[in-house]
Design a protein around this motif. Structure first.
Motif, PDB file in Angstrom:
ATOM      1  N   GLN A   9     -14.758  28.764  31.107  1.00  0.00           N
ATOM      2  CA  GLN A   9     -15.765  29.696  30.575  1.00  0.00           C
ATOM      3  C   GLN A   9     -16.589  30.325  31.698  1.00  0.00           C
ATOM      4  OE1 GLN A   9     -18.268  28.429  27.284  1.00  0.00           O
ATOM      5  NE2 GLN A   9     -16.811  26.782  26.856  1.00  0.00           N
ATOM      6  N   ILE A  10     -16.965  29.505  32.681  1.00  0.00           N
ATOM      7  CA  ILE A  10     -17.759  29.992  33.814  1.00  0.00           C
ATOM      8  C   ILE A  10     -16.947  30.990  34.620  1.00  0.00           C
ATOM      9  CG2 ILE A  10     -18.847  29.329  35.999  1.00  0.00           C
ATOM     10  CD1 ILE A  10     -19.512  26.588  34.568  1.00  0.00           C
ATOM     11  N   GLU A  11     -15.707  30.638  34.936  1.00  0.00           N
ATOM     12  CA  GLU A  11     -14.848  31.507  35.736  1.00  0.00           C
ATOM     13  C   GLU A  11     -14.564  32.836  35.038  1.00  0.00           C
ATOM     14  OE1 GLU A  11     -10.334  31.300  37.352  1.00  0.00           O
ATOM     15  OE2 GLU A  11     -11.570  29.530  37.738  1.00  0.00           O
ATOM     16  N   ALA A  12     -14.452  32.807  33.717  1.00  0.00           N
ATOM     17  CA  ALA A  12     -14.187  34.025  32.950  1.00  0.00           C
ATOM     18  C   ALA A  12     -15.447  34.873  32.764  1.00  0.00           C
ATOM     19  CB  ALA A  12     -13.594  33.662  31.587  1.00  0.00           C
ATOM     20  N   GLY A  13     -16.596  34.349  33.200  1.00  0.00           N
ATOM     21  CA  GLY A  13     -17.837  35.109  33.059  1.00  0.00           C
ATOM     22  C   GLY A  13     -18.458  35.035  31.678  1.00  0.00           C
ATOM     23  N   ARG A  14     -17.996  34.110  30.853  1.00  0.00           N
ATOM     24  CA  ARG A  14     -18.545  33.969  29.501  1.00  0.00           C
ATOM     25  C   ARG A  14     -19.730  33.017  29.444  1.00  0.00           C
ATOM     26  NH1 ARG A  14     -12.964  33.465  28.503  1.00  0.00           N
ATOM     27  NH2 ARG A  14     -13.246  31.249  28.084  1.00  0.00           N
ATOM     28  N   LEU A  15     -19.971  32.274  30.525  1.00  0.00           N
ATOM     29  CA  LEU A  15     -21.050  31.297  30.550  1.00  0.00           C
ATOM     30  C   LEU A  15     -21.847  31.450  31.838  1.00  0.00           C
ATOM     31  CD1 LEU A  15     -22.484  28.750  29.465  1.00  0.00           C
ATOM     32  CD2 LEU A  15     -20.730  27.387  30.624  1.00  0.00           C
ATOM     33  N   PRO A  16     -23.123  31.873  31.723  1.00  0.00           N
ATOM     34  CA  PRO A  16     -23.949  31.937  32.931  1.00  0.00           C
ATOM     35  C   PRO A  16     -24.203  30.521  33.435  1.00  0.00           C
ATOM     36  CG  PRO A  16     -25.186  32.686  30.988  1.00  0.00           C
ATOM     37  CD  PRO A  16     -23.839  32.272  30.531  1.00  0.00           C
ATOM     38  N   ALA A  17     -23.849  30.266  34.682  1.00  0.00           N
ATOM     39  CA  ALA A  17     -23.948  28.912  35.225  1.00  0.00           C
ATOM     40  C   ALA A  17     -23.961  28.973  36.740  1.00  0.00           C
ATOM     41  CB  ALA A  17     -22.753  28.084  34.749  1.00  0.00           C
ATOM     42  N   PRO A  18     -24.418  27.892  37.363  1.00  0.00           N
ATOM     43  CA  PRO A  18     -24.318  27.808  38.824  1.00  0.00           C
ATOM     44  C   PRO A  18     -22.848  27.717  39.240  1.00  0.00           C
ATOM     45  CG  PRO A  18     -25.744  26.069  37.939  1.00  0.00           C
ATOM     46  CD  PRO A  18     -25.069  26.728  36.785  1.00  0.00           C
ATOM     47  N   ARG A  19     -22.593  27.915  40.524  1.00  0.00           N
ATOM     48  CA  ARG A  19     -21.259  27.642  41.069  1.00  0.00           C
ATOM     49  C   ARG A  19     -21.074  26.133  40.973  1.00  0.00           C
ATOM     50  NH1 ARG A  19     -19.922  28.739  47.277  1.00  0.00           N
ATOM     51  NH2 ARG A  19     -21.722  27.374  47.389  1.00  0.00           N
ATOM     52  N   VAL A  20     -19.912  25.687  40.501  1.00  0.00           N
ATOM     53  CA  VAL A  20     -19.666  24.258  40.270  1.00  0.00           C
ATOM     54  C   VAL A  20     -18.632  23.754  41.266  1.00  0.00           C
ATOM     55  CG1 VAL A  20     -18.875  22.524  38.617  1.00  0.00           C
ATOM     56  CG2 VAL A  20     -20.182  24.513  37.812  1.00  0.00           C
ATOM     57  N   VAL A  21     -18.982  22.673  41.954  1.00  0.00           N
ATOM     58  CA  VAL A  21     -18.048  21.973  42.831  1.00  0.00           C
ATOM     59  C   VAL A  21     -17.687  20.687  42.093  1.00  0.00           C
ATOM     60  CG1 VAL A  21     -17.713  20.892  45.075  1.00  0.00           C
ATOM     61  CG2 VAL A  21     -19.177  22.933  44.867  1.00  0.00           C
TER      62      VAL A  21
ATOM     63  N   ALA B 142     -31.386  28.340  35.032  1.00  0.00           N
ATOM     64  CA  ALA B 142     -32.766  28.758  34.756  1.00  0.00           C
ATOM     65  C   ALA B 142     -33.764  28.045  35.668  1.00  0.00           C
ATOM     66  CB  ALA B 142     -33.116  28.489  33.287  1.00  0.00           C
ATOM     67  N   ALA B 143     -33.412  26.838  36.124  1.00  0.00           N
ATOM     68  CA  ALA B 143     -34.289  26.080  37.017  1.00  0.00           C
ATOM     69  C   ALA B 143     -34.116  26.481  38.475  1.00  0.00           C
ATOM     70  CB  ALA B 143     -34.026  24.579  36.854  1.00  0.00           C
ATOM     71  N   GLY B 144     -33.204  27.409  38.747  1.00  0.00           N
ATOM     72  CA  GLY B 144     -33.013  27.892  40.106  1.00  0.00           C
ATOM     73  C   GLY B 144     -31.846  27.282  40.847  1.00  0.00           C
ATOM     74  N   VAL B 145     -31.051  26.461  40.158  1.00  0.00           N
ATOM     75  CA  VAL B 145     -29.885  25.845  40.795  1.00  0.00           C
ATOM     76  C   VAL B 145     -28.750  26.863  40.774  1.00  0.00           C
ATOM     77  CG1 VAL B 145     -28.184  23.977  40.642  1.00  0.00           C
ATOM     78  CG2 VAL B 145     -30.605  23.529  40.137  1.00  0.00           C
ATOM     79  N   THR B 146     -28.267  27.248  41.962  1.00  0.00           N
ATOM     80  CA  THR B 146     -27.181  28.217  42.042  1.00  0.00           C
ATOM     81  C   THR B 146     -25.849  27.569  42.417  1.00  0.00           C
ATOM     82  OG1 THR B 146     -27.741  28.737  44.329  1.00  0.00           O
ATOM     83  CG2 THR B 146     -28.716  30.129  42.611  1.00  0.00           C
ATOM     84  N   THR B 147     -25.892  26.318  42.869  1.00  0.00           N
ATOM     85  CA  THR B 147     -24.682  25.547  43.158  1.00  0.00           C
ATOM     86  C   THR B 147     -24.926  24.116  42.725  1.00  0.00           C
ATOM     87  OG1 THR B 147     -24.147  26.905  45.084  1.00  0.00           O
ATOM     88  CG2 THR B 147     -23.101  24.750  44.973  1.00  0.00           C
ATOM     89  N   THR B 148     -23.917  23.525  42.080  1.00  0.00           N
ATOM     90  CA  THR B 148     -24.053  22.139  41.651  1.00  0.00           C
ATOM     91  C   THR B 148     -22.773  21.376  41.919  1.00  0.00           C
ATOM     92  OG1 THR B 148     -24.663  20.667  39.842  1.00  0.00           O
ATOM     93  CG2 THR B 148     -23.392  22.609  39.245  1.00  0.00           C
ATOM     94  N   ARG B 149     -22.933  20.106  42.244  1.00  0.00           N
ATOM     95  CA  ARG B 149     -21.769  19.229  42.423  1.00  0.00           C
ATOM     96  C   ARG B 149     -21.666  18.366  41.182  1.00  0.00           C
ATOM     97  NH1 ARG B 149     -21.454  15.030  47.297  1.00  0.00           N
ATOM     98  NH2 ARG B 149     -23.122  14.139  46.064  1.00  0.00           N
ATOM     99  N   GLU B 150     -20.591  18.520  40.461  1.00  0.00           N
ATOM    100  CA  GLU B 150     -20.325  17.794  39.219  1.00  0.00           C
ATOM    101  C   GLU B 150     -19.727  16.440  39.579  1.00  0.00           C
ATOM    102  OE1 GLU B 150     -19.186  15.888  36.210  1.00  0.00           O
ATOM    103  OE2 GLU B 150     -20.419  17.616  35.755  1.00  0.00           O
TER     104      GLU B 150
END
Length: 170
Positions: A137-149, A115-123
């Protein structure tokens, strides 16, 4: 080329042109939407052209699935006949942001980043099993989230799945 321009080009290149997101006065419903529309268009906003550093007024961004099909000045022939049309006059569109230090401890954090505009994040270090559950959950499309590294650490003992054991016997 100035330092600011180099940074802007690096940011643009490092995001891999992930996508454009609507930031200024972005409605939570739009940013956190879970429904998927195959084709949509954002019209009328100012669009930041990171190559020139200038804003393109009355722009058009066409989204086809998870890809940007067109981003530039408004062109009637590029507006999709079907799909969602988002009126964005008075708003600004910028490239997705990259957050290089996050701890994704919950689905809410992932949604807030998006929601803040982050489309990629490094965990960088959440407990492994909860993180793996979130990534599934993110990979299955059940959780809207940035791409996670996910983070990778080097240790003397190794703590899978994101740590690597270093030893003198290798």
């Amino acid at each position: 080329m100035g330092t600011a321009e180099k940074k802007a080009r690096f940011l643009w290149a490092s995001t891999g042109c992930i996508g454009w997101i609507l930031l200024a006065l972005c409605s939570p419903r739009l940013c956190l939407a879970t429904d998927s529309v195959a084709r949509s268009a954002i019209v009328g906003a100012d669009l930041l052209d990171v190559q020139t550093g200038k804003l393109i007024g009355n722009s058009l961004v066409v989204i086809d699935g998870s890809r940007i099909a067109y981003a530039g000045p408004f062109r009637e022939d590029r507006v999709p006949e079907k799909g969602r049309l988002i009126e964005a006059r008075g708003k600004t569109i910028i490239p997705g942001l990259v957050d290089l230090h996050t701890h994704l401890r919950s689905p809410q954090v992932a949604r807030l980043l998006l929601a803040a505009g982050v489309t990629t994040t490094r965990e960088l270090g959440s407990p492994s099993q909860p993180l793996l559950d979130l990534l599934k959950q993110i990979e299955a499309g059940r959780l809207p989230a940035p791409r996670v590294v996910p983070w990778a650490a080097v240790s003397g003992t190794g703590q899978p799945p994101f740590s690597y054991l270093i030893s003198a016997e290798s």
